[in-house]
Design a protein around this motif. Structure first.
Motif, PDB file in Angstrom:
ATOM      1  N   THR B  12       5.387  16.774  18.677  1.00  0.00           N
ATOM      2  CA  THR B  12       5.447  16.838  20.263  1.00  0.00           C
ATOM      3  C   THR B  12       4.444  17.706  20.693  1.00  0.00           C
ATOM      4  OG1 THR B  12       7.398  18.176  20.037  1.00  0.00           O
ATOM      5  CG2 THR B  12       7.470  15.867  20.307  1.00  0.00           C
ATOM      6  N   ILE B  15       4.570  21.889  26.430  1.00  0.00           N
ATOM      7  CA  ILE B  15       4.516  21.462  27.880  1.00  0.00           C
ATOM      8  C   ILE B  15       4.387  22.935  28.612  1.00  0.00           C
ATOM      9  CG2 ILE B  15       5.829  20.586  29.599  1.00  0.00           C
ATOM     10  CD1 ILE B  15       4.919  18.343  28.006  1.00  0.00           C
ATOM     11  N   MET B  26      -0.335  19.931  29.535  1.00  0.00           N
ATOM     12  CA  MET B  26       0.222  19.022  28.136  1.00  0.00           C
ATOM     13  C   MET B  26      -0.771  19.213  27.075  1.00  0.00           C
ATOM     14  SD  MET B  26       1.659  15.652  30.109  1.00  0.00           S
ATOM     15  CE  MET B  26       2.731  15.049  28.830  1.00  0.00           C
ATOM     16  N   SER B  30       1.258  14.034  20.382  1.00  0.00           N
ATOM     17  CA  SER B  30       2.536  13.245  21.093  1.00  0.00           C
ATOM     18  C   SER B  30       2.883  12.109  19.783  1.00  0.00           C
ATOM     19  CB  SER B  30       2.314  12.974  22.438  1.00  0.00           C
ATOM     20  OG  SER B  30       3.684  12.406  22.935  1.00  0.00           O
ATOM     21  N   SER B  35      10.006   8.435  21.800  1.00  0.00           N
ATOM     22  CA  SER B  35       9.152   9.201  22.941  1.00  0.00           C
ATOM     23  C   SER B  35      10.097   9.548  24.179  1.00  0.00           C
ATOM     24  CB  SER B  35       7.737   8.753  23.180  1.00  0.00           C
ATOM     25  OG  SER B  35       7.925   7.423  23.518  1.00  0.00           O
ATOM     26  N   TYR B  39      10.429  12.862  26.588  1.00  0.00           N
ATOM     27  CA  TYR B  39      10.021  12.909  27.654  1.00  0.00           C
ATOM     28  C   TYR B  39      10.901  12.882  28.827  1.00  0.00           C
ATOM     29  CZ  TYR B  39       4.983  12.530  26.016  1.00  0.00           C
ATOM     30  OH  TYR B  39       3.803  12.912  25.617  1.00  0.00           O
ATOM     31  N   VAL B  42      10.990  16.137  30.803  1.00  0.00           N
ATOM     32  CA  VAL B  42       9.652  16.164  31.302  1.00  0.00           C
ATOM     33  C   VAL B  42       9.890  15.365  32.788  1.00  0.00           C
ATOM     34  CG1 VAL B  42       7.299  15.919  31.466  1.00  0.00           C
ATOM     35  CG2 VAL B  42       8.715  16.598  29.153  1.00  0.00           C
ATOM     36  N   SER B  70       4.450   6.958  23.145  1.00  0.00           N
ATOM     37  CA  SER B  70       4.073   7.770  24.007  1.00  0.00           C
ATOM     38  C   SER B  70       3.376   7.213  24.994  1.00  0.00           C
ATOM     39  CB  SER B  70       3.479   9.206  23.447  1.00  0.00           C
ATOM     40  OG  SER B  70       4.136   9.930  22.269  1.00  0.00           O
ATOM     41  N   CYS B  73       5.178   6.800  27.936  1.00  0.00           N
ATOM     42  CA  CYS B  73       5.686   7.679  28.773  1.00  0.00           C
ATOM     43  C   CYS B  73       4.791   8.638  29.405  1.00  0.00           C
ATOM     44  CB  CYS B  73       6.162   8.565  27.647  1.00  0.00           C
ATOM     45  SG  CYS B  73       7.968   7.991  27.077  1.00  0.00           S
ATOM     46  N   ILE B  74       3.352   9.011  28.908  1.00  0.00           N
ATOM     47  CA  ILE B  74       2.563   9.351  29.466  1.00  0.00           C
ATOM     48  C   ILE B  74       2.009   8.761  30.873  1.00  0.00           C
ATOM     49  CG2 ILE B  74       0.102  10.091  29.382  1.00  0.00           C
ATOM     50  CD1 ILE B  74       0.569  10.009  26.192  1.00  0.00           C
ATOM     51  N   VAL B  77       4.584   9.610  33.360  1.00  0.00           N
ATOM     52  CA  VAL B  77       4.245  11.141  33.607  1.00  0.00           C
ATOM     53  C   VAL B  77       3.348  10.950  34.908  1.00  0.00           C
ATOM     54  CG1 VAL B  77       3.194  13.325  33.149  1.00  0.00           C
ATOM     55  CG2 VAL B  77       5.047  12.315  31.725  1.00  0.00           C
TER      56      VAL B  77
END
Lengths: 192, 127
Positions: B12, B15, B26, B30, B35, B39, B42, B70, B73-74, B77
Motif C-alpha cells: 500500500t 498517504i 499519495m 497500491s 483495496s 481506502y 482515506v 485499487s 478506489c483511486i 478518491v
C-alpha cells in the motif's frame, strides 16, 4: 577428484528434474492450494529476481503489473470456491523466461456454468485493439457493475493492455460439473 | 482538522494528507488484494475535508504500480477531489510518473478524462 554415489533406483532423478527446470528457465513453479499470503510471497520472490535479471525498468514494471493481476485473479477465484474433493482451491502457477519474453501460466478448476461468461469476456478482450481496450477499461472502471474487490473483469483487461498481447486460454472438462481453466500470457522483453 | 498520515507498506502507498496546507499526497504502490479495506479511512478523511477545503488544494499522486482493485478506489478518491472543483475552489491534481512508464501516464490521462478537476503531468527522470 570426482565422487559418484549412485542413488537407489527407486528414487526420483532429482538432478534431471533440476536440469529440466534450469534449461527451461523456470523462475517459479507451484501446484497446490493458493492463498493471498502465498501470492504475496511469490510477488516478493519474483520482484527480487527481476531486480537481478531484468535491466529494463519498463519491462520490469509491465511484468510485475501483469503478474499481480494474474495472481490476484487466482486468489479472488479460489476465495469463492467451496473446497470439495480434488476440484477445490488447488491451482497451478508457472513463471518462466524465454529469449524474447517472460511467460506466466495459471490453471484452476472452474464450474462449467461459469465458463460461457468468462469465455465471452476473454474473447471480447482478444477482439479489441489497444485504443478499444483503453476505452473499455475506462468504461468498466466508471461503471457500477465492477466490484471494489476487483473481480476478474478488469484484471484480464489490464493484463491484455499492459502486455500488449493476446490472452491464451482453454477449458478442459474434468467431469459433468467442472473444467480446468488454463491461462497463459507473455510479456515481451522489449523495454528501452 | 487533523492530518491523515499512513506509512507505505509493500502493498500500500504512503498517504500524507495535510488539511491546513491543502496538500494531499499519495505515493508508492497500491496492490492490496482488498483495496476497499485500505481506502475506506482515506475516503472518510476526504469526505470531511471536502466539506470545508482550503482555497487552494494540490493533490500529488505518484504511483509506481497499482492493481485493478485499487484503480476503482483511486477514481473514488479523485471523485471526492472533483467536488472541490465543483465548489468553484482552486484544485489541481499533479500526476507524477516515471518517464519510461507510459502505462502510468496513460492511467493518469484516463482519470483526467473521467473527471473535471485539472491535471498536471510530471515526468520523473530516471535516477
Amino acid at each position: 577428484m570426482q565422487i559418484t554415489v549412485d542413488q537407489p533406483r527407486s528414487m526420483l532423478d532429482i538432478y534431471k528434474l533440476y536440469e529440466n527446470m534450469e534449461d527451461n528457465n523456470i523462475m517459479l513453479s507451484f501446484k497446490g492450494e493458493v492463498s493471498f499470503g502465498l501470492i504475496n510471497s511469490v510477488l516478493g520472490i519474483i520482484e527480487d529476481k527481476l531486480e537481478v535479471i531484468e535491466g529494463s525498468r519498463k519491462t520490469k514494471k509491465k511484468f510485475y503489473n501483469v503478474l499481480v493481476e494474474c495472481l490476484q485473479n487466482l486468489g479472488h477465484h479460489v476465495e469463492g470456491v467451496e473446497d470439495e474433493g480434488p476440484f477445490g482451491k488447488s491451482v497451478l502457477l508457472m513463471i518462466w523466461s524465454e529469449s524474447d519474453d517472460y511467460r506466466v501460466a495459471t490453471g484452476n478448476y472452474i464450474e462449467n456454468d461459469r465458463i460461457p461468461k468468462l469465455q465471452g469476456w476473454l474473447e471480447h478482450i482478444n477482439s479489441l485493439d489497444k485504443e478499444a481496450l483503453r476505452e473499455l477499461y475506462r468504461e468498466t472502471m466508471k461503471g457500477d457493475g465492477f466490484s471494489d474487490k476487483g473481480g476478474a473483469g478488469l484484471g484480464f483487461l489490464d493484463i491484455a493492455r499492459k502486455s500488449g498481447q493476446k490472452l491464451n486460454f482453454g477449458f478442459k472438462p474434468v467431469d459433468d460439473k467442472s473444467s480446468f481453466f488454463s491461462f497463459q500470457i507473455s510479456i515481451p522483453k522489449n523495454g528501452e | 482538522m487533523e492530518s491523515l498520515i499512513l506509512e507505505a507498506t509493500s502493498m500500500t502507498p504512503s498517504i500524507s494528507f495535510n488539511a491546513e496546507e491543502g496538500r494531499l499526497e499519495m505515493k508508492g504502490r497500491s496492490i492490496p488484494e482488498n483495496s476497499l479495506e485500505f481506502y475506506q479511512p482515506v475516503f472518510e478523511w476526504l469526505d470531511k475535508y471536502v466539506e470545508s477545503p482550503q482555497d487552494k488544494t494540490v493533490v500529488h499522486i505518484q504511483f509506481d504500480y497499482f492493481n485493478t482493485s485499487s484503480s476503482k478506489c483511486i477514481l473514488d478518491v479523485l471523485k471526492r477531489i472533483d467536488k472541490i472543483d465543483q465548489k468553484g475552489l482552486d484544485v489541481l491534481v499533479k500526476w507524477y510518473y516515471d518517464e519510461s512508464d507510459e502505462d502510468m501516464m496513460e492511467a493518469g490521462e484516463d482519470y483526467e478524462d473521467l473527471l473535471d478537476a485539472p491535471f498536471e503531468f510530471v515526468a520523473l527522470e530516471e535516477e
